[in-house]
Design a protein around this motif. Structure first.
Motif, short mmCIF file in Angstrom:
data_model
loop_
_atom_site.label_atom_id
_atom_site.label_comp_id
_atom_site.label_asym_id
_atom_site.label_seq_id
_atom_site.Cartn_x
_atom_site.Cartn_y
_atom_site.Cartn_z
N ALA A 188 -8.04 11.51 0.53
CA ALA A 188 -6.65 12.04 -0.22
C ALA A 188 -6.81 12.42 -1.73
CB ALA A 188 -5.59 10.92 -0.23
N ASP A 189 -6.62 13.65 -2.11
CA ASP A 189 -6.77 14.04 -3.48
C ASP A 189 -5.41 14.64 -3.89
OD1 ASP A 189 -9.35 13.08 -3.91
OD2 ASP A 189 -10.11 14.99 -3.00
N THR A 190 -4.69 15.24 -3.06
CA THR A 190 -3.44 16.32 -3.58
C THR A 190 -2.22 15.52 -3.11
OG1 THR A 190 -3.33 17.26 -1.43
CG2 THR A 190 -4.93 18.42 -2.86
N LYS A 191 -1.14 16.07 -3.53
CA LYS A 191 0.24 15.46 -3.46
C LYS A 191 0.45 15.39 -2.14
CE LYS A 191 4.92 16.09 -4.82
NZ LYS A 191 5.46 15.10 -5.62
N LYS A 192 0.19 16.89 -1.31
CA LYS A 192 0.42 16.70 0.03
C LYS A 192 -0.34 15.69 0.86
CE LYS A 192 0.34 19.97 3.90
NZ LYS A 192 -0.26 21.15 4.49
N ASP A 193 -1.74 15.32 0.51
CA ASP A 193 -2.49 14.14 1.16
C ASP A 193 -1.65 12.89 1.24
OD1 ASP A 193 -4.61 15.94 1.82
OD2 ASP A 193 -5.62 15.37 -0.16
N ILE B 284 0.73 -1.15 -0.12
CA ILE B 284 0.07 0.05 0.02
C ILE B 284 0.67 1.27 0.05
CG2 ILE B 284 -1.86 1.42 1.42
CD1 ILE B 284 -2.76 -1.53 2.18
N ARG B 285 2.15 1.30 0.78
CA ARG B 285 2.89 2.48 0.82
C ARG B 285 3.48 2.72 -0.74
NH1 ARG B 285 8.38 3.53 1.28
NH2 ARG B 285 8.83 5.64 2.34
N GLU B 286 3.71 1.68 -1.44
CA GLU B 286 4.16 1.89 -2.59
C GLU B 286 3.20 2.49 -3.67
OE1 GLU B 286 7.39 1.50 -3.90
OE2 GLU B 286 8.02 1.06 -1.69
N LEU B 287 1.98 2.02 -3.49
CA LEU B 287 0.91 2.59 -4.20
C LEU B 287 0.63 4.26 -3.90
CD1 LEU B 287 -1.76 -0.41 -4.26
CD2 LEU B 287 -0.32 0.62 -6.01
N ILE B 288 0.73 4.50 -2.37
CA ILE B 288 0.79 5.79 -2.09
C ILE B 288 1.95 6.62 -2.74
CG2 ILE B 288 1.04 7.21 -0.06
CD1 ILE B 288 -0.72 5.06 1.46
N LYS B 289 3.15 6.22 -2.58
CA LYS B 289 4.22 6.95 -3.29
C LYS B 289 3.98 7.07 -4.81
CE LYS B 289 8.06 4.87 -2.31
NZ LYS B 289 9.07 3.95 -2.01
N ASP B 290 3.42 6.03 -5.57
CA ASP B 290 2.87 6.10 -6.95
C ASP B 290 1.79 7.27 -7.12
OD1 ASP B 290 5.00 4.16 -7.54
OD2 ASP B 290 3.21 2.69 -7.91
N ALA B 291 0.82 7.47 -6.14
CA ALA B 291 -0.08 8.20 -6.35
C ALA B 291 0.42 9.63 -6.18
CB ALA B 291 -1.09 7.81 -5.28
N GLU B 292 1.41 9.64 -5.09
CA GLU B 292 2.09 10.97 -4.73
C GLU B 292 2.82 11.66 -6.02
OE1 GLU B 292 5.24 12.73 -1.42
OE2 GLU B 292 4.65 10.61 -1.70
N ASP B 293 3.41 10.62 -6.67
CA ASP B 293 4.12 11.15 -7.84
C ASP B 293 3.59 10.80 -9.30
OD1 ASP B 293 6.31 11.76 -6.16
OD2 ASP B 293 7.05 9.67 -6.36
#
Length: 107
Positions: free
Chosen positions: A79-84, A1-10
């Motif tokens: 979560a919708d933004t890069k900051k989120d 899940i953390r990897e998916l979050i990092k991918d969503a962040e970028d």
């Protein structure tokens, strides 16, 4: 899940460079739903193991994971933004550190 979050962040950078990550292919919405489903599967497995083992320390950890996992799923859903997603990445790291530390405390 953390990897998916990092991918969503970028997402914007990955998309610009042509990387085929889940957030690029599926978009935020479907990726977030997938992460929440993964959290649900995780909690189901933890609960099943807790019931099967009947180990008091493991049961305690399983009960402690419920509100944390619900809060985490809530934060993912909204979560919708890069900051989120940056905040979710930090939360993921904290959860992993607490999890690793708990292995030494509850063994």
């Amino acid at each position: 899940i953390r990897e998916l979050i990092k991918d969503a962040e970028d997402l914007k950078g990955d998309s610009a460079f042509g990387y085929q990550t889940l957030p690029v292919i599926w978009g935020y919405r479907k990726t977030k739903i997938f992460m929440i489903v993964l959290l649900g599967i995780f909690m189901t497995l933890v609960t099943a193991v807790s019931i099967l083992l009947k180990e008091s320390n493991f049961t305690l950890i399983a009960y402690a994971l419920v509100p944390i996992t619900l809060f985490y799923a809530y934060r993912i859903y909204f979560a919708d933004t890069k900051k989120d997603f940056s905040n979710l990445s930090l939360l993921s790291k904290i959860i992993m550190i607490v999890g690793i530390t708990s292995m030494f405390i509850f063994r």
